[in-house]
Design an enzyme around this catalytic site. Structure first.
Site, PDB file in Angstrom:
ATOM      1  N   CYS A  51      12.497  49.155   4.104  1.00  0.00           N
ATOM      2  CA  CYS A  51      11.935  48.487   2.937  1.00  0.00           C
ATOM      3  C   CYS A  51      12.945  48.558   1.785  1.00  0.00           C
ATOM      4  CB  CYS A  51      10.625  49.148   2.529  1.00  0.00           C
ATOM      5  SG  CYS A  51      10.009  48.581   0.937  1.00  0.00           S
TER       6      CYS A  51
ATOM      7  N   LYS B 109       2.964  -5.425   3.847  1.00  0.00           N
ATOM      8  CA  LYS B 109       2.369  -6.148   4.977  1.00  0.00           C
ATOM      9  C   LYS B 109       2.137  -7.592   4.580  1.00  0.00           C
ATOM     10  CE  LYS B 109      -0.176  -2.061   6.519  1.00  0.00           C
ATOM     11  NZ  LYS B 109      -1.436  -1.302   6.458  1.00  0.00           N
TER      12      LYS B 109
ATOM     13  N   TYR C 254      -6.462   2.182   7.047  1.00  0.00           N
ATOM     14  CA  TYR C 254      -5.706   1.019   6.560  1.00  0.00           C
ATOM     15  C   TYR C 254      -5.358  -0.002   7.636  1.00  0.00           C
ATOM     16  CZ  TYR C 254      -2.154   4.250   8.223  1.00  0.00           C
ATOM     17  OH  TYR C 254      -1.449   5.124   8.982  1.00  0.00           O
TER      18      TYR C 254
ATOM     19  N   LYS D  82      11.006   3.205   2.127  1.00  0.00           N
ATOM     20  CA  LYS D  82      10.922   4.636   1.836  1.00  0.00           C
ATOM     21  C   LYS D  82      11.583   4.941   0.501  1.00  0.00           C
ATOM     22  CE  LYS D  82      10.993   7.414   5.460  1.00  0.00           C
ATOM     23  NZ  LYS D  82      10.252   8.486   6.090  1.00  0.00           N
TER      24      LYS D  82
ATOM     25  N   CYS E 138       4.355  53.014  -0.808  1.00  0.00           N
ATOM     26  CA  CYS E 138       5.423  52.130  -1.303  1.00  0.00           C
ATOM     27  C   CYS E 138       5.109  51.607  -2.718  1.00  0.00           C
ATOM     28  CB  CYS E 138       5.591  50.965  -0.339  1.00  0.00           C
ATOM     29  SG  CYS E 138       6.741  49.722  -0.909  1.00  0.00           S
TER      30      CYS E 138
ATOM     31  N   ASP F 139       1.711  10.070   3.858  1.00  0.00           N
ATOM     32  CA  ASP F 139       2.490  10.947   4.735  1.00  0.00           C
ATOM     33  C   ASP F 139       1.568  11.961   5.397  1.00  0.00           C
ATOM     34  OD1 ASP F 139       4.634  11.977   6.014  1.00  0.00           O
ATOM     35  OD2 ASP F 139       5.461  13.043   4.297  1.00  0.00           O
TER      36      ASP F 139
ATOM     37  N   CYS G 293       6.475  46.577   5.446  1.00  0.00           N
ATOM     38  CA  CYS G 293       6.769  47.962   5.099  1.00  0.00           C
ATOM     39  C   CYS G 293       5.476  48.722   5.323  1.00  0.00           C
ATOM     40  CB  CYS G 293       7.173  48.068   3.634  1.00  0.00           C
ATOM     41  SG  CYS G 293       7.033  49.746   3.002  1.00  0.00           S
TER      42      CYS G 293
ATOM     43  N   CYS H 156      11.237  51.021  -1.151  1.00  0.00           N
ATOM     44  CA  CYS H 156      10.930  52.434  -0.958  1.00  0.00           C
ATOM     45  C   CYS H 156      11.770  53.041   0.159  1.00  0.00           C
ATOM     46  CB  CYS H 156       9.443  52.611  -0.652  1.00  0.00           C
ATOM     47  SG  CYS H 156       8.994  52.028   0.978  1.00  0.00           S
TER      48      CYS H 156
ATOM     49  N   GLU I 282       0.855  -1.205   0.000  1.00  0.00           N
ATOM     50  CA  GLU I 282       0.000   0.000   0.000  1.00  0.00           C
ATOM     51  C   GLU I 282       0.877   1.237   0.000  1.00  0.00           C
ATOM     52  OE1 GLU I 282      -1.796  -0.393   3.843  1.00  0.00           O
ATOM     53  OE2 GLU I 282      -3.491  -1.544   3.069  1.00  0.00           O
TER      54      GLU I 282
ATOM     55  N   LYS J  21       2.492   4.481   1.516  1.00  0.00           N
ATOM     56  CA  LYS J  21       2.698   5.000   2.865  1.00  0.00           C
ATOM     57  C   LYS J  21       2.271   6.459   2.844  1.00  0.00           C
ATOM     58  CE  LYS J  21       6.008   5.233   6.652  1.00  0.00           C
ATOM     59  NZ  LYS J  21       5.877   6.647   6.985  1.00  0.00           N
TER      60      LYS J  21
END
Ligand code: AMP
Ligand code: ZN
Length: 705
Positions: A405, A287, A223, A311, A428, A116, A423, A408, A112, A114
């Protein structure tokens, strides 16, 4: 290695792993790449095997990480929720296969993805979902039932074919698209962006307010069996099929394999598909399919002996941070950006990557000149995964955010509760360019001819000093707009061309030409766009697409917004600690910043200009008011504290044909006065010819009495 060398190396590894765990699980902000982490874990496991005096139950490789959080009730897991033993090498799967072969015979495999995400346990009693919990430390998790109930795909009730008492386990995840949209929203609001969908999911599930969770695009894959109700199945695949029949979302991809060679083909096939799922996957889970072997094989402290995670190598590329520059966004937020040596990764060339904010740079310790690993967050956005510290030469430079900034030269501020610097100069130029681009974006006024380059050119040529200046542009000037005015800084590919072939290229001159007409036409059409589009277009902090829609629904037209009592109510209710929170489902900050906008000098000018341009966008009500019904055509205003949320009454009034207004005008027929309404308010209403009624009378009228 001597005992004491092993001991001190183990201490270093434990500290590294503990810190990485804390960043990952508690701060939801990873600081090392998966591969480094897995390597540390492996090295520590090996040391602990070899030097058994180092083995302790408190070692981070002998307990499940995941962290518990204050504010949640605790749930005990029986049996504990375990992790999985992991490998990166097919050779180790061969070992796994022969180990299984020595212990049992007549077995096969199932493979299956994995997923994340974040592990979850779901408990049903009398076929009703009663408890949802995180893995926590494996033995005890956080009770996040209220939050999990907001995930639409999880069944609340199970069909009669399911066992009355049941526990299933699986993984919650945030969809890729949802993750991108959420990060865009976070950035808009000046909040920290999430590093990847997994962290966004974990952060969403650990909200103390389920309403926040509800606004996040979460889903699950189930699962695994839990402690009750799953004993009857002879195989894993049979069990997964039953889960699907009972209404659980299950994995969209699953393969059986008769032997280890078929396992290899399956994990290769899955690797090719890894970017096609709604969720991110970081490997395959192998599995044993026959469940009768599970007890015989048993488990280690870390995970079951009948399963392994394989992995995949992360898709990453090595490159160099050549510089860190600072971009100024629409709301003035300063964002540091890594300027990278161009590198190809998973389908595209990457030369820049946002570093989010200074905290993040410090946490990841990214320096100018560093070699880094680049990955794609959510498989799309390039991100710096980790610094390759071994390659440091000592000449790397630590980056500091500017105190002015960069465009400007204006003052910058860090607001309380925000991670970003802003800013604060309203004039600006950089902010104006990005505001203009936002003004023209798809969910705003959708001016297709106006993109980044045109926005820069319009501002740099001095033609546009404010977004509304667009409406005074003339065809002849626009046609001749020199697009090369858009500063070359913003177009990196051009910069590269220029340095590669110095002197050969003069600045390319491109006129706006035919597109000028398209822009003017789109501008003309934008005058009649609904209120929510305009409201969003104005680009006020905290007013995203959904807040704009909610606010627009509660008003009739643009000119109702300044000083709106509906908005003020949101603030007042916040002071009253949320008694009537539901009047307008927007954040207090959003209401505050919109009101402040109209009170500001700029907001006042904006209003006046809208008036002189005769633009007054109208709200697009969700349901056109019913023309018949007991309140047909009657203007109604709700005030004071009522026993039910105002929104609910508003919906009922509209269903009965009434028109809900935010404040009393000469067109208001009824003022519905809840408790604690001052006499002045009702007197004023009466003077305007409004009938004042109480809540009980409203309920009678709604039912046609
Ligand atoms: P890790 O979180 O890296 O320790 O990896 C182990 C975890 O992988 C388990 O606790 C599960 O939450 C998760 N996992 C994801 N997909 C699966 C799957 N198909 N079968 C079993 N565990 C999975
Ligand atoms: Zn500025």
């Amino acid at each position: 290695m001597t005992d004491s060398e092993a001991k001190s190396r183990a201490e270093v590894l434990r500290a590294l792993i503990e810190k990485a765990n804390h960043d990952y699980y508690d701060l939801h902000s990873p600081t090392v790449g998966d591969r480094d982490y897995d390597m540390w874990e492996r090295e520590l496991l090996q040391l602990e095997e070899e030097f058994s005096f180092l083995k302790t139950d408190s070692s981070p490789v002998r307990r499940v990480s995941g962290g518990l959080q204050e504010g949640f009730k605790k749930v005990r897991h029986d049996p504990p929720m375990q992790s999985l033993d992991k490998t990166h090498a097919k050779g180790e799967l061969v070992e796994f296969d022969s180990f299984i072969g020595k212990s049992v015979s007549g077995f096969s495999y199932v493979i299956e993805p994995k997923v994340d995400g974040v592990s979850l346990s779901l408990k049903y009693s009398d076929r009703v979902l009663v408890t949802a919990a995180t893995r926590g430390n494996g033995a005890v998790g956080d009770d996040i039932t209220a939050n999990v109930l907001t995930i639409g795909s999880i069944p609340r009730r199970l069909p009669p074919t399911a066992p009355a008492e049941l526990e299933v386990r699986g993984e919650a995840y945030m969809t890729r698209e949802g993750f991108l949209a959420l990060n865009a929203r976070q950035a808009d609001d000046g909040l920290e962006e999430f590093a990847n969908p997994r962290n966004a999911c974990a952060g969403s599930l650990k909200q103390l307010d389920p309403k926040v969770t509800a606004s996040r695009p979460l889903d699950v894959v189930i699962y695994n069996a839990g402690g009750v109700g799953c004993d009857g199945f002879s195989s894993h695949t049979e069990m997964i099929n039953a889960f699907a029949e009972w209404g659980f979302p299950t994995t969209p991809w699953i393969k059986k394999a008769a032997n280890i060679d078929e396992v290899f083909s399956a994990i290769d096939e899955l690797e090719k598909l890894r970017h096609t799922f709604q969720f991110e996957i970081d490997g395959a889970v192998i599995k044993i399919n026959e469940r009768k072997f599970y007890n015989v094989l048993g488990a280690t402290a870390h995970g079951p002996r009948w399963a392994r995670a394989y992995k995949y190598a992360p898709e990453r590329a090595e490159t160099v941070v050549e510089d860190i520059t600072v971009q100024v966004g629409r709301t003035g937020i300063l964002t540091p950006v890594a300027e990278l040596k161009s590198v190809f990764l998973a389908g595209s060339t990457i030369s820049r990557s946002t570093l989010h904010n200074e905290d993040q740079i410090l946490r990841q310790d990214i320096r100018i000149g560093d070699h880094v690993w680049i990955v794609k967050a959510g498989d799309v956005i390039p991100a710096v995964d980790s610094v390759i510290t071994e390659k440091r030469t000592g000449s790397e430079r630590i980056f500091k955010m500017p105190s002015k900034c960069p465009v400007c030269g204006g003052e910058v501020h860090r607001e309380e509760g925000e991670v970003a610097l802003r800013c604060i100069n309203p004039g600006c130029r950089a902010q104006l360019c990005r505001r203009l681009e936002h003004f023209a974006s798809r969910n705003a006024l959708d001016l297709k001819a106006l993109g980044e380059r045109v926005a820069d050119a319009l501002v740099n040529s001095g033609l546009v000093k404010d977004v509304l200046d667009l409406f005074s542009l003339e065809l002849s000037t626009l046609e001749n707009l020199d697009l090369a005015e858009g500063s070359a800084e913003d177009s990196r590919s051009e910069k590269i061309k220029e340095c590669e072939l110095p002197g050969l290229f003069s600045k390319p001159v491109r006129k706006f030409g035919r597109n000028a007409q398209n822009l003017l036409k789109a501008l003309e059409e934008s005058r009649s766009l609904p209120l929510h589009r305009w409201l969003y277009a104005m680009g006020i902090a905290g007013i995203g697409v959904s807040a704009a829609k909610e606010i627009a629904l509660a008003h009739e037209k643009f000119t109702d917004l300044p000083g709106s009592s509906v908005l003020k109510n949101v603030l007042e209710n916040d002071l009253k600690k949320g008694k009537e929170r539901l009047i307008l489902p927007i954040k207090v900050e959003a209401a505050k910043s919109l009101l402040a906008f109209f009170e500001s000098e700029y907001g006042q000018r904006f209003l006046a200009r809208m008036e002189s341009l005769s633009i007054n966008p109208m709200s697009e009500k969700k349901n056109p008011p019913a023309s018949s019904g007991p309140l047909s055509g009657a203007g109604c205003v709700l005030t004071g504290s009522l026993s039910r949320p105002r929104q609910e009454y508003a919906a009922l009034i509209e269903k009965a044909g009434g028109i809900v207004q935010s404040s009393v005008t000469s067109k208001t027929k009824y003022l519905i006065a809840g408790e604690n309404v001052g006499a002045t308010k009702t007197e004023k209403a009466k003077k305007l010819g409004t009938i004042v009624i109480d809540e009980a009378r409203l309920i009678e009228m709604l039912s046609g009495k």
